[in-house]
Design an enzyme around this catalytic site. Structure first.
Site, PDB file in Angstrom:
ATOM      1  N   LEU A  65       0.834  -1.207   0.000  1.00 15.54           N
ATOM      2  CA  LEU A  65       0.000   0.000   0.000  1.00 15.54           C
ATOM      3  C   LEU A  65       0.870   1.260   0.000  1.00 15.54           C
ATOM      4  O   LEU A  65       2.070   1.194   0.271  1.00 15.54           O
ATOM      5  CB  LEU A  65      -0.908  -0.019   1.233  1.00 15.54           C
ATOM      6  CG  LEU A  65      -1.830  -1.233   1.367  1.00 15.54           C
ATOM      7  CD1 LEU A  65      -2.646  -1.144   2.644  1.00 15.54           C
ATOM      8  CD2 LEU A  65      -2.755  -1.365   0.159  1.00 15.54           C
ATOM      9  N   PRO A  66       0.256   2.425  -0.289  1.00 19.07           N
ATOM     10  CA  PRO A  66       1.066   3.643  -0.430  1.00 19.07           C
ATOM     11  C   PRO A  66       1.790   4.099   0.838  1.00 19.07           C
ATOM     12  O   PRO A  66       2.963   4.471   0.770  1.00 19.07           O
ATOM     13  CB  PRO A  66       0.048   4.702  -0.883  1.00 19.07           C
ATOM     14  CG  PRO A  66      -1.068   3.917  -1.513  1.00 19.07           C
ATOM     15  CD  PRO A  66      -1.136   2.638  -0.735  1.00 19.07           C
ATOM     16  N   THR A  97       6.357   0.624   1.772  1.00 19.70           N
ATOM     17  CA  THR A  97       7.387   1.443   2.429  1.00 19.70           C
ATOM     18  C   THR A  97       6.663   2.439   3.318  1.00 19.70           C
ATOM     19  O   THR A  97       5.967   3.333   2.809  1.00 19.70           O
ATOM     20  CB  THR A  97       8.220   2.213   1.383  1.00 19.70           C
ATOM     21  OG1 THR A  97       8.825   1.275   0.510  1.00 19.70           O
ATOM     22  CG2 THR A  97       9.295   3.049   2.061  1.00 19.70           C
ATOM     23  N   LYS A 172      15.460   0.048   4.686  1.00 23.50           N
ATOM     24  CA  LYS A 172      14.993   0.599   3.405  1.00 23.50           C
ATOM     25  C   LYS A 172      15.275   2.111   3.341  1.00 23.50           C
ATOM     26  O   LYS A 172      15.743   2.638   2.326  1.00 23.50           O
ATOM     27  CB  LYS A 172      13.493   0.303   3.259  1.00 23.50           C
ATOM     28  CG  LYS A 172      12.748   1.106   2.232  1.00 23.50           C
ATOM     29  CD  LYS A 172      12.853   0.526   0.847  1.00 23.50           C
ATOM     30  CE  LYS A 172      12.170   1.446  -0.161  1.00 23.50           C
ATOM     31  NZ  LYS A 172      12.364   1.078  -1.519  1.00 23.50           N
ATOM     32  N   LYS A 247       9.151  10.975  -0.890  1.00 19.88           N
ATOM     33  CA  LYS A 247       8.450  10.331   0.243  1.00 19.88           C
ATOM     34  C   LYS A 247       9.443   9.580   1.135  1.00 19.88           C
ATOM     35  O   LYS A 247       9.430   9.723   2.357  1.00 19.88           O
ATOM     36  CB  LYS A 247       7.396   9.351  -0.311  1.00 19.88           C
ATOM     37  CG  LYS A 247       6.770   8.452   0.735  1.00 19.88           C
ATOM     38  CD  LYS A 247       6.040   7.257   0.134  1.00 19.88           C
ATOM     39  CE  LYS A 247       5.945   6.132   1.137  1.00 19.88           C
ATOM     40  NZ  LYS A 247       5.407   4.886   0.613  1.00 19.88           N
TER      41      LYS A 247
HETATM   42  P1  NAD Z   1       0.565   2.373  -6.241  1.00 20.29           P
HETATM   43  O1  NAD Z   1      -0.028   3.668  -5.838  1.00 20.29           O
HETATM   44  O2  NAD Z   1       0.807   2.075  -7.668  1.00 20.29           O
HETATM   45  O3  NAD Z   1      -0.300   1.148  -5.640  1.00 20.29           O
HETATM   46  C1  NAD Z   1      -0.923   1.166  -4.396  1.00 20.29           C
HETATM   47  C2  NAD Z   1      -2.228   0.405  -4.554  1.00 20.29           C
HETATM   48  O4  NAD Z   1      -2.812   0.237  -3.263  1.00 20.29           O
HETATM   49  C3  NAD Z   1      -3.260   1.120  -5.419  1.00 20.29           C
HETATM   50  O5  NAD Z   1      -3.653   0.271  -6.480  1.00 20.29           O
HETATM   51  C4  NAD Z   1      -4.409   1.420  -4.458  1.00 20.29           C
HETATM   52  O6  NAD Z   1      -5.678   1.337  -5.064  1.00 20.29           O
HETATM   53  C5  NAD Z   1      -4.219   0.306  -3.453  1.00 20.29           C
HETATM   54  N1  NAD Z   1      -4.851   0.562  -2.161  1.00 20.29           N
HETATM   55  C6  NAD Z   1      -4.737   1.647  -1.350  1.00 20.29           C
HETATM   56  N2  NAD Z   1      -5.464   1.458  -0.218  1.00 20.29           N
HETATM   57  C7  NAD Z   1      -6.043   0.243  -0.320  1.00 20.29           C
HETATM   58  C8  NAD Z   1      -6.912  -0.518   0.509  1.00 20.29           C
HETATM   59  N3  NAD Z   1      -7.337  -0.073   1.696  1.00 20.29           N
HETATM   60  N4  NAD Z   1      -7.318  -1.734   0.080  1.00 20.29           N
HETATM   61  C9  NAD Z   1      -6.898  -2.210  -1.114  1.00 20.29           C
HETATM   62  N5  NAD Z   1      -6.085  -1.539  -1.951  1.00 20.29           N
HETATM   63  C10 NAD Z   1      -5.658  -0.342  -1.551  1.00 20.29           C
HETATM   64  O7  NAD Z   1       1.946   2.263  -5.410  1.00 20.29           O
HETATM   65  P2  NAD Z   1       3.210   1.331  -5.753  1.00 20.29           P
HETATM   66  O8  NAD Z   1       4.130   2.044  -6.660  1.00 20.29           O
HETATM   67  O9  NAD Z   1       2.730  -0.040  -6.066  1.00 20.29           O
HETATM   68  O10 NAD Z   1       3.925   1.332  -4.320  1.00 20.29           O
HETATM   69  C11 NAD Z   1       3.416   0.581  -3.221  1.00 20.29           C
HETATM   70  C12 NAD Z   1       4.414   0.700  -2.077  1.00 20.29           C
HETATM   71  O11 NAD Z   1       5.693   0.219  -2.512  1.00 20.29           O
HETATM   72  C13 NAD Z   1       4.645   2.144  -1.605  1.00 20.29           C
HETATM   73  O12 NAD Z   1       4.757   2.127  -0.210  1.00 20.29           O
HETATM   74  C14 NAD Z   1       5.953   2.532  -2.280  1.00 20.29           C
HETATM   75  O13 NAD Z   1       6.668   3.525  -1.558  1.00 20.29           O
HETATM   76  C15 NAD Z   1       6.693   1.201  -2.300  1.00 20.29           C
HETATM   77  N6  NAD Z   1       7.709   1.063  -3.366  1.00 20.29           N
HETATM   78  C16 NAD Z   1       7.449   1.485  -4.638  1.00 20.29           C
HETATM   79  C17 NAD Z   1       8.423   1.343  -5.620  1.00 20.29           C
HETATM   80  C18 NAD Z   1       8.162   1.785  -7.039  1.00 20.29           C
HETATM   81  O14 NAD Z   1       9.124   1.844  -7.822  1.00 20.29           O
HETATM   82  N7  NAD Z   1       6.929   2.053  -7.419  1.00 20.29           N
HETATM   83  C19 NAD Z   1       9.654   0.745  -5.296  1.00 20.29           C
HETATM   84  C20 NAD Z   1       9.871   0.297  -3.999  1.00 20.29           C
HETATM   85  C21 NAD Z   1       8.886   0.452  -3.027  1.00 20.29           C
END
Ligand code: NAD
Length: 295
Positions: A65-66, A97, A172, A247
């Site tokens: 999740l975000p 994260t 991380k 972030k």
């Molecule tokens: P994203 O915004 O693409 O995906 C998050 C998903 O969570 C969305 O589809 C949203 O609808 C869903 N969501 C939110 N609340 C919810 C709930 N209560 N129930 C069900 N679904 C819910 O984000 P992302 O890029 O996939 O990143 C996710 C996590 O991974 C973050 O914490 C980010 O910091 C971390 N991260 C991202 C990357 C990257 O390159 N994108 C790399 C490493 C870590």
């Protein structure tokens, strides 16, 4: 093979869940976006009606999740929090994260209820999520780590036991703070060389073979067309967004303040990324910090 409840099917969670399906597990998936669920069902996942539906009969629950607020809501404070519906023996892995304080707090609540909650944030970006080569940094007890490792191996190549609850999130943050400093420093040096008449490819080669050598020069050169196949050679599209680096630097500064550990380089990198983001560059790859120097 286990029954897995996977919640959060975004840029990272979507491909991670597909890899868990490919490993042969039964994967019940949920996201607030119906299209994300459809995409997973087309890859062999089972659609859940809600997060509670995905988690209630799962052996392992994974969330991606975000932010910390989303994670705490899901497990503790939502109308039907997952800590009230999961099986007692289930392993709960949060790979989002988030701030270490929230990770520890949610874990303590789980402990009090006799549940198993571990933090396992990832490094490797969307490409690593698709390829199943992520690095996981796990905050857990020894027993929880052994259990988590067998599942995490379906999504990643390097699974590290960082320490107890919250340690994964701290590891991380340390890594991404260092990465931001390396990226900004490398962009700064390349820009100075080019402004003084050097060819960026030649300068990159010189620094690669000299004491300035680092991961950014090896794998992720920020100067356009010095290296093909990286975001800088694709108008800074794809990769790891400025918004996400910003972030993560915020989370790193929280840890710095809370623990009294000085982080002047991280603070400077955060200021640079704040300036860059304020110019509308949030969606670009983080190597686009190169443009801040060029501008
Ligand atoms: P994203 O915004 O693409 O995906 C998050 C998903 O969570 C969305 O589809 C949203 O609808 C869903 N969501 C939110 N609340 C919810 C709930 N209560 N129930 C069900 N679904 C819910 O984000 P992302 O890029 O996939 O990143 C996710 C996590 O991974 C973050 O914490 C980010 O910091 C971390 N991260 C991202 C990357 C990257 O390159 N994108 C790399 C490493 C870590």
């Amino acid at each position: 093979m286990a029954v897995i409840g996977f919640i959060g099917l975004g840029n990272m969670g979507g491909p991670m869940a597909i890899n868990v399906v490919k490993a042969g597990h039964t994967v019940k998936v949920f996201d607030l976006f119906a299209d994300a669920i459809k995409q997973l069902v087309s890859q062999g996942g089972l659609a859940a009606k809600s997060a509670a539906d995905a988690a209630s009969d799962a052996d392992v629950v994974i969330s991606m999740l975000p932010s910390g607020k989303h994670v705490e809501d899901l497990y503790v404070s939502a109308e039907k929090p997952l800590f009230e519906v999961v099986k007692k023996e289930a392993l709960i892995i949060d790979s989002s994260t988030i701030d270490a304080a929230t990770a520890k707090r949610v874990c303590a609540i789980a402990d009090n209820r006799g549940l198993n909650f571990v933090d396992a944030p990832v490094s490797g970006g969307v490409a690593g999520a698709v390829a199943g080569t992520l690095a996981f940094m796990v905050g857990a007890t020894d027993a929880q780590f052994i259990q988590a490792k067998s599942i995490l191996q379906s999504m990643g190549q390097n699974i590290f036991h960082a320490g107890p609850s919250g340690a994964g999130q701290i590891a991380k943050c340390c890594n991404n703070m260092l990465l931001s400093v390396l990226m900004a420093g490398t962009a700064e040096a390349l820009n100075m060389g080019v402004k003084n008449g050097l060819d960026p490819a030649v300068l990159s080669q010189i620094m690669l073979q000299s004491s300035g050598n680092n991961w950014v020069l090896q794998k992720y050169n920020p100067y356009p067309h010095v290296m093909e196949g990286v975001p800088s050679s694709n108008d800074y599209q794809g990769g790891f967004q400025v918004d996400l680096m910003y972030k993560d630097l915020g989370l790193a500064m929280d840890i710095s303040h809370q623990s009294g550990s000085p982080a002047p380089m991280g603070a400077q990198a955060k200021s640079l990324y704040a300036m860059h983001k304020s110019k509308g560059n949030g969606p670009l790859d983080f190597s686009s910090i190169m443009r801040l120097y060029q501008d």
